[in-house]
Write an enzyme that holds these catalytic residues in place. Structure first.
Site, PDB file in Angstrom:
ATOM      1  N   GLY A   1      34.384  15.176  16.587  1.00 18.48           N
ATOM      2  CA  GLY A   1      33.308  15.695  15.750  1.00 18.48           C
ATOM      3  C   GLY A   1      33.363  17.216  15.712  1.00 18.48           C
ATOM      4  O   GLY A   1      34.007  17.849  16.568  1.00 18.48           O
TER       5      GLY A   1
ATOM      6  N   GLN B   1      29.786  25.529  14.846  1.00 17.81           N
ATOM      7  CA  GLN B   1      30.859  25.826  15.807  1.00 17.81           C
ATOM      8  C   GLN B   1      31.973  26.677  15.215  1.00 17.81           C
ATOM      9  O   GLN B   1      32.760  27.266  15.953  1.00 17.81           O
ATOM     10  CB  GLN B   1      31.442  24.516  16.363  1.00 17.81           C
ATOM     11  CG  GLN B   1      30.455  23.721  17.206  1.00 17.81           C
ATOM     12  CD  GLN B   1      31.028  22.396  17.635  1.00 17.81           C
ATOM     13  OE1 GLN B   1      30.988  21.421  16.887  1.00 17.81           O
ATOM     14  NE2 GLN B   1      31.603  22.341  18.821  1.00 17.81           N
TER      15      GLN B   1
ATOM     16  N   CYS C   1      32.490  18.811  24.592  1.00 16.17           N
ATOM     17  CA  CYS C   1      32.183  19.698  23.464  1.00 16.17           C
ATOM     18  C   CYS C   1      33.339  20.682  23.296  1.00 16.17           C
ATOM     19  O   CYS C   1      33.784  21.296  24.278  1.00 16.17           O
ATOM     20  CB  CYS C   1      30.883  20.460  23.738  1.00 16.17           C
ATOM     21  SG  CYS C   1      30.396  21.544  22.383  1.00 16.17           S
ATOM     22  N   LEU C   2      33.797  20.838  22.061  1.00 19.31           N
ATOM     23  CA  LEU C   2      34.915  21.755  21.804  1.00 19.31           C
ATOM     24  C   LEU C   2      34.500  23.202  22.035  1.00 19.31           C
ATOM     25  O   LEU C   2      35.360  24.067  22.191  1.00 19.31           O
ATOM     26  CB  LEU C   2      35.430  21.561  20.375  1.00 19.31           C
ATOM     27  CG  LEU C   2      35.983  20.147  20.076  1.00 19.31           C
ATOM     28  CD1 LEU C   2      36.355  20.023  18.605  1.00 19.31           C
ATOM     29  CD2 LEU C   2      37.180  19.831  20.968  1.00 19.31           C
TER      30      LEU C   2
ATOM     31  N   HIS D   1      24.760  14.685  18.915  1.00 19.69           N
ATOM     32  CA  HIS D   1      25.356  15.889  19.509  1.00 19.69           C
ATOM     33  C   HIS D   1      25.616  16.940  18.422  1.00 19.69           C
ATOM     34  O   HIS D   1      25.285  18.125  18.592  1.00 19.69           O
ATOM     35  CB  HIS D   1      26.658  15.485  20.221  1.00 19.69           C
ATOM     36  CG  HIS D   1      27.466  16.598  20.791  1.00 19.69           C
ATOM     37  ND1 HIS D   1      27.652  16.779  22.148  1.00 19.69           N
ATOM     38  CD2 HIS D   1      28.175  17.604  20.208  1.00 19.69           C
ATOM     39  CE1 HIS D   1      28.404  17.830  22.352  1.00 19.69           C
ATOM     40  NE2 HIS D   1      28.757  18.347  21.191  1.00 19.69           N
ATOM     41  N   GLU D   2      26.205  16.488  17.292  1.00 24.88           N
ATOM     42  CA  GLU D   2      26.528  17.434  16.206  1.00 24.88           C
ATOM     43  C   GLU D   2      25.258  17.956  15.529  1.00 24.88           C
ATOM     44  O   GLU D   2      25.180  19.135  15.148  1.00 24.88           O
ATOM     45  CB  GLU D   2      27.453  16.788  15.168  1.00 24.88           C
ATOM     46  CG  GLU D   2      28.765  16.228  15.702  1.00 24.88           C
ATOM     47  CD  GLU D   2      29.563  17.199  16.529  1.00 24.88           C
ATOM     48  OE1 GLU D   2      29.404  18.419  16.390  1.00 24.88           O
ATOM     49  OE2 GLU D   2      30.355  16.719  17.382  1.00 24.88           O
TER      50      GLU D   2
ATOM     51  N   HIS E   1      23.924  20.806  17.395  1.00 30.79           N
ATOM     52  CA  HIS E   1      24.614  22.070  17.066  1.00 30.79           C
ATOM     53  C   HIS E   1      23.943  22.741  15.860  1.00 30.79           C
ATOM     54  O   HIS E   1      23.756  23.960  15.837  1.00 30.79           O
ATOM     55  CB  HIS E   1      26.084  21.826  16.745  1.00 30.79           C
ATOM     56  CG  HIS E   1      26.985  21.737  17.942  1.00 30.79           C
ATOM     57  ND1 HIS E   1      27.077  22.723  18.897  1.00 30.79           N
ATOM     58  CD2 HIS E   1      27.854  20.770  18.342  1.00 30.79           C
ATOM     59  CE1 HIS E   1      27.954  22.370  19.823  1.00 30.79           C
ATOM     60  NE2 HIS E   1      28.450  21.188  19.512  1.00 30.79           N
TER      61      HIS E   1
HETATM   62  O1  K1U Z   1      30.893  18.838  18.974  1.00 25.10           O
HETATM   63  C1  K1U Z   1      31.982  18.905  19.511  1.00 25.10           C
HETATM   64  O2  K1U Z   1      32.272  19.897  20.160  1.00 25.10           O
HETATM   65  C2  K1U Z   1      32.960  17.774  19.411  1.00 25.10           C
HETATM   66  C3  K1U Z   1      32.866  16.780  20.570  1.00 25.10           C
HETATM   67  C4  K1U Z   1      32.078  15.573  20.079  1.00 25.10           C
HETATM   68  C5  K1U Z   1      31.522  14.668  21.150  1.00 25.10           C
HETATM   69  C6  K1U Z   1      32.342  14.013  22.043  1.00 25.10           C
HETATM   70  C7  K1U Z   1      31.812  13.151  22.997  1.00 25.10           C
HETATM   71  C8  K1U Z   1      30.460  12.955  23.034  1.00 25.10           C
HETATM   72  C9  K1U Z   1      29.647  13.620  22.156  1.00 25.10           C
HETATM   73  C10 K1U Z   1      30.173  14.468  21.200  1.00 25.10           C
HETATM   74  C11 K1U Z   1      34.274  16.397  20.957  1.00 25.10           C
HETATM   75  O3  K1U Z   1      35.012  15.894  20.187  1.00 25.10           O
HETATM   76  S1  K1U Z   1      34.757  16.699  22.589  1.00 25.10           S
HETATM   77  C12 K1U Z   1      36.407  16.004  22.676  1.00 25.10           C
HETATM   78  C13 K1U Z   1      36.423  14.534  22.781  1.00 25.10           C
HETATM   79  O4  K1U Z   1      35.437  13.913  23.127  1.00 25.10           O
HETATM   80  C14 K1U Z   1      37.662  13.779  22.471  1.00 25.10           C
HETATM   81  C15 K1U Z   1      38.853  14.405  22.193  1.00 25.10           C
HETATM   82  C16 K1U Z   1      39.992  13.679  21.898  1.00 25.10           C
HETATM   83  C17 K1U Z   1      39.945  12.310  21.862  1.00 25.10           C
HETATM   84  C18 K1U Z   1      38.774  11.654  22.144  1.00 25.10           C
HETATM   85  C19 K1U Z   1      37.636  12.393  22.444  1.00 25.10           C
HETATM   86 ZN    ZN Z   2      29.765  20.149  20.676  1.00 27.91          ZN
END
Ligand code: K1U
Ligand code: ZN
Length: 171
Positions: A46, A51, A91-92, A133-134, A137
């Protein structure tokens, strides 16, 4: 398409409240494409416009392994919710940190797509977590704000230290 830089916690711009999208034009379609590319490259499931320092109500999500099922939510609003679930979120904007957060289990979201067409979506499990979560943000809220002040401050210090190391190694 282009890869966009992702703001890193505790960047104060992550606390900006996003404005509603009113015009569904070519610039919006380009931002959607750039955000999708940035999310796939990270990799993540996501990404909110906040972000990438664009303060409009726009989210992209793709939970598929094949990265071919892009969900675009413009001006999302939760119109129904029920239950509770705990999930270890990432979270990225806070790389390397995974912490459990409690959120609604089932949600119904209303939003516009990238062309401005309104639709409704029922979500549960990871999709429900990711949408919430998004949407946080877009309200200027980062998931670490659900944690205790002690945990949050530790993460903040770790992120600042990490950013300084990257800065030092770039000279
Ligand atoms: O909002 C963001 O920073 C993105 C975030 C979304 C998220 C993940 C897990 C729970 C709630 C929200 C991410 O994508 S973090 C990376 C991640 O979870 C992932 C990366 C590669 C493959 C699978 C998952
Ligand atoms: Zn996030």
């Amino acid at each position: 398409m282009a890869l966009l830089p992702i703001l890193q916690y505790p960047d104060p711009r992550l606390h900006t409240v996003a404005k509603p999208v009113k015009v569904f034009d070519h610039a919006l379609q380009k931002l959607v494409a750039d955000m999708a590319e940035t999310m796939y490259d990270a990799p993540g499931i996501g990404l909110a416009a906040t972000q990438v320092d664009q303060h409009i109500q726009l989210i992209v999500i793709d939970l598929s392994k094949e990265k071919n099922d892009l969900l675009v939510l413009v001006n999302p609003r939760i119109i129904a919710e029920s239950g509770h679930q705990d999930y270890e979120e990432g979270c990225l904007s806070v790389p390397g940190i995974y912490e459990s957060v409690t959120r609604a289990e089932f949600i119904t979201v209303e939003a516009e797509d990238a062309q401005g067409k309104t639709f409704k979506l029922d979500a549960d499990g990871l999709l429900s977590v990711c949408i919430q979560h998004e949407m946080d943000h877009l309200k200027g809220k980062v998931f670490v704000e659900y944690l205790s002040p002690l945990k949050r401050n530790r993460i903040r210090s770790k992120m600042i230290k990490h950013a300084r190391e990257i800065e030092r190694n770039s000279y």
